[in-house]
Design a protein around this motif. Structure first.
Motif, mmCIF file in Angstrom:
data_model
loop_
_atom_site.group_PDB
_atom_site.id
_atom_site.type_symbol
_atom_site.label_atom_id
_atom_site.label_comp_id
_atom_site.label_asym_id
_atom_site.label_seq_id
_atom_site.Cartn_x
_atom_site.Cartn_y
_atom_site.Cartn_z
ATOM 1 N N UNK A 37 0.770 -1.111 0.027
ATOM 2 C CA UNK A 37 0.019 0.087 0.039
ATOM 3 C C UNK A 37 0.816 1.320 -0.012
ATOM 4 N N UNK A 128 4.050 8.297 4.015
ATOM 5 C CA UNK A 128 3.243 6.846 4.476
ATOM 6 C C UNK A 128 4.445 6.038 4.959
ATOM 7 N N UNK A 163 -9.762 8.341 1.952
ATOM 8 C CA UNK A 163 -9.283 7.175 1.209
ATOM 9 C C UNK A 163 -8.242 6.425 1.927
ATOM 10 N N UNK A 167 -8.255 2.695 2.961
ATOM 11 C CA UNK A 167 -7.208 1.518 2.577
ATOM 12 C C UNK A 167 -6.513 0.954 3.937
ATOM 13 N N UNK A 170 -8.653 -2.037 4.374
ATOM 14 C CA UNK A 170 -8.181 -2.969 3.496
ATOM 15 C C UNK A 170 -6.878 -3.605 3.924
ATOM 16 N N UNK A 282 -16.367 4.061 -0.069
ATOM 17 C CA UNK A 282 -14.944 3.444 -0.585
ATOM 18 C C UNK A 282 -15.016 1.689 -0.384
ATOM 19 N N UNK A 285 -16.929 0.018 -2.937
ATOM 20 C CA UNK A 285 -16.248 -0.026 -4.000
ATOM 21 C C UNK A 285 -15.133 -1.306 -4.026
ATOM 22 N N UNK A 286 -14.301 -1.257 -3.058
ATOM 23 C CA UNK A 286 -13.360 -2.361 -3.025
ATOM 24 C C UNK A 286 -13.569 -2.916 -1.686
ATOM 25 N N UNK B 383 -10.702 9.340 -9.010
ATOM 26 C CA UNK B 383 -10.453 8.304 -7.805
ATOM 27 C C UNK B 383 -11.122 7.145 -7.629
ATOM 28 N N UNK B 384 -12.539 7.415 -7.703
ATOM 29 C CA UNK B 384 -13.477 6.284 -7.842
ATOM 30 C C UNK B 384 -13.341 5.360 -8.756
ATOM 31 N N UNK B 387 -9.899 3.335 -7.779
ATOM 32 C CA UNK B 387 -9.875 2.653 -6.668
ATOM 33 C C UNK B 387 -9.847 1.121 -6.749
ATOM 34 N N UNK B 388 -11.080 0.769 -7.692
ATOM 35 C CA UNK B 388 -11.064 -0.795 -7.902
ATOM 36 C C UNK B 388 -9.546 -1.339 -8.368
ATOM 37 N N UNK B 391 -6.800 -1.998 -6.290
ATOM 38 C CA UNK B 391 -6.968 -3.151 -5.413
ATOM 39 C C UNK B 391 -6.674 -4.225 -6.470
ATOM 40 N N UNK B 402 -2.456 5.041 -4.771
ATOM 41 C CA UNK B 402 -3.438 5.994 -5.418
ATOM 42 C C UNK B 402 -3.324 7.186 -4.715
#
Lengths: 460, 460
Positions: A37, A128, A163, A167, A170, A282, A285-286, B383-384, B387-388, B391, B402
């Motif tokens: 990530x 990060x 976001x 993340x 995730x 978010x 979506x994922x 961004x939307x 995002x998938x 991943x 991202x």
């Protein structure tokens, strides 16, 4: 020199090869997900200036910081202080800053804040970073609580995008899933929702009392929470207003809808709802693979600290406290003079994850295996024969050991068994003459006569 | 809270992501070679009981041990001691053991000895362990000398076979070779040879004086050494006897032959020759790939400690002190009451190896790269969309980031450049419509329009 019966300081541990293999499995898995990530590793010194640490963890925390005695003649400093300042008293509190100027880090967060401020001109924001290092606390040791333990943190500073929060969910999902956990819940909340609840009853200043009471819902039920709220000075009318919040039910979407209506008079509260909803969007979506994501408004960990999202992770497979947690803090670096740098971070509770994995038997059998094959021989001649062979194996990246000549073959095979070495090669005079070596699978006991090349092929 | 200008304690360091990547490269390489030879990792606590450490490093060493102040009311203990024992004086030396019972480890060897004794019933001997952990010394910091630094040790205890010595030479050879060093020398000596030299002149008790003088041969030449020996009380007749040893020349085989003749009256000396020869014979069967192995009788490091082989590694490419060293010690664990357990071990000087590699530019360019691809987008919609995709990349084990929506594209590309991310994917409205994404190689500047699948294929 008199011999000393050896021990380690209480609350500290040795890690054996088998334990290290398992710990490395956990750390390597988490690190690989952090890297996936975009998080990069840093390390900070074990010691920080005492002034960097004190005042950051509250009075109770300060007491738990391990201080390092100044090297050299520390007492001269104390005496000189006394001479200059007659009222200076020789007691632990006054003496500490005089005879100690360094201390062991208490967590990874404050050193990270110090790092960001010190290196702000070299850092590319959003920054990060992850960090996996030991921390030290002079806590009373007990089961599962140590004086030296590893923290395993990832944080991003300099980005207010939600976001990042999504993340992190995730990251938890992927890392814990990879470790083999099959049923765990990532609870999320938002400090602004908690502020909103306090606001709608005009008790913003009592937010701590409020959250401490609500936090007990699981344990003491609604009536218990109401009693506790009354005891803590909340009125019946307050309670009527916040009851719908306490009794929040349904899916995350339903909960947000209820919260929106209950918190309709609080701008902050509504913003909290908005933020949670964005994170959940978010995650629609994922989607996480394994984790259940649950909005839990009773979640308040690190309340003094977090300003936005709050996370906590619990396994549903074993009775165990949280195995991870984190949140957003809007002003982490201001303690070192750098204002307005928002951050969000998470932490994995490696020791607890270890215990969960042990209990569920989740460590792969192969984790412990470090040597793939042991060559056993009967005498010096066999050893000389075996030495080029073992280098041949190693050249093919096969972890291999040659038991030094002289030991009984039983001792050599015991060594292989104790060390969980899965294969052995036995070299006696027959083997040397024919070039057909005895290759033994230590698990099944099966033996074959094979050439060195055939063995290498099998081991690869 | 007043803001503090942040700093780290002198002699300690932060490690940035770029530095960590390089340090991990060194440690991972060395660890993988240790494992290949059957060594297993252990870790011991950062703190040991003060009594475990004191008296092991000489008076000077003891002063350099970082002591930890007892937590709680340490001063009460000092006062109670004074009450019980009127002669007790308040000074640093007397107070230290009263107000401090723990200390930070000074090296990895003493904690390892403590570990072996404590866990002797669980350990399978010969015990081959490696350990990579920080140690702390209250030394005066200077270039290349730190108060916190990592040691990187491998030792085997419970085997007197000289095969171990030979394998350590091969471990040095393989690890340093893998790190990219092309010209380095592994010097070996044997304490018994040094004892033999002292014996043939009947001055076994003066072995330290003798070796200190001989050790300077490189710097001050033969005449200098002779003068020094005379000053240290050796006679002209002593010097005549040991001159052939000091002037040892030729190949290792020739040196051993000369030594055998010079030390013919010393059983110990001859045994030293025998041992060195055995090690060199092993290394004739399985030859080092890169290292020059050189018998050097001036080598005496850790003399008080080693009883057999002595190792030291030097690079010939850069002016630098030794980058590794070690040896055999016959009685390591006797300090903790376990007698007769022989061991041999080596250490890598990670900080110096780091400096050598920097100077020779040996770190692979890719070491620093942690994120392979950055997805940049212009707005929330992008961004939307992204995002998938991100991943999907991560599911293929591609480290990907991202950039959160909202930043100017220039800032996003700067982020990629600063973080050395080799590829970017830019997603604007055209890209979203066509599904043909802009894939940019950040090194060459080359851009292509590719589908997500094509990009994944390229990145894999």
């Amino acid at each position: 020199m008199a011999s000393i019966k050896p021990s380690v300081p209480k609350g500290t541990r040795d890690f054996s090869p088998a334990e290290m293999a398992k710990r490395n499995f956990i750390f390597d898995t988490i690190k690989s997900v952090f890297r996936k990530y975009g998080y990069q590793q840093i390390e900070t010194p074990s010691m920080e200036n005492l002034s960097t640490l004190t005042g950051k963890y509250g009075d109770e925390g300060d007491k738990l910081i391990f201080k390092i005695l100044n090297s050299g003649d520390f007492w001269a400093e104390a005496e000189s202080r006394k001479q200059k300042e007659e009222s200076f008293s020789f007691d632990s509190k006054s003496l500490t800053p005089v005879i100690s100027e360094k201390a062991l880090r208490y967590d990874l967060t404050v050193p990270f804040a110090r790092y960001v401020v010190m290196h702000q001109n070299e850092i590319t924001f959003p920054f990060k970073r992850f960090q996996v290092q030991p921390v030290w606390r002079a806590d009373r040791p007990q089961k599962g609580r140590y004086r030296e333990f590893f923290q395993c943190d990832a944080d991003v500073v300099g980005s207010d995008s939600l976001l990042n929060e999504a993340e992190f969910v995730l990251i938890y999902d992927e890392a814990l899933g990879k470790l083999g956990l099959k049923d765990f819940t990532i609870k999320i909340n938002n400090r602004k929702i908690l502020s909103g609840i306090a606001e709608i009853i005009d008790k913003a200043d009592n937010i701590i009392d409020l959250t401490v009471a609500i936090d007990k819902l699981d344990k003491i039920g609604l009536d218990g929470v109401i009693n506790e709220l009354l005891e803590r000075g909340f009125t019946q009318s307050d309670i009527e207003k916040i009851k719908p919040v306490i009794l929040l039910k349904g899916t995350n979407t339903q909960k947000i809808a209820s919260l929106r209506s209950a918190l309709s008079t609080s701008t902050t509260g509504l913003q909290g709802c908005e933020e949670i909803e964005t994170v959940l969007n978010y995650l629609n979506i994922s989607k996480p693979q394994t984790a259940i994501v649950e909005l839990d408004i009773t979640l308040a960990r690190g309340l003094n600290y977090y300003t936005g999202a709050i996370f906590e992770v619990k396994t549903n497979e074993v009775a165990m406290g949280s195995i991870g947690g984190g949140g957003r803090y809007d002003d982490l670096t201001s303690m070192f003079g750098l204002k307005g740098l928002t951050g969000v971070g998470i932490s994995f509770g490696a020791d607890r994850i270890y215990d969960v994995m042990e209990e569920l038997n989740l460590f792969p059998t192969a984790t412990d295996i470090s040597t793939q094959v042991l060559i056993c021989c009967f005498d010096k001649e066999g050893e000389i024969y075996a030495f080029p062979l073992i280098q041949q194996l190693r050249a093919k990246n096969i972890n291999a050991e040659l038991y030094p000549a002289g030991a009984k073959i039983k001792k050599q095979l015991d060594y292989a068994n104790n060390k969980q070495i899965p294969y052995t090669i036995v070299i006696g005079s027959d083997e040397m003459q024919s070039g057909q070596l005895t290759f033994k699978n230590m698990t099944t006991g099966e033996q074959q006569k094979l050439t060195a090349e055939q063995i290498i092929t099998q081991l690869q």
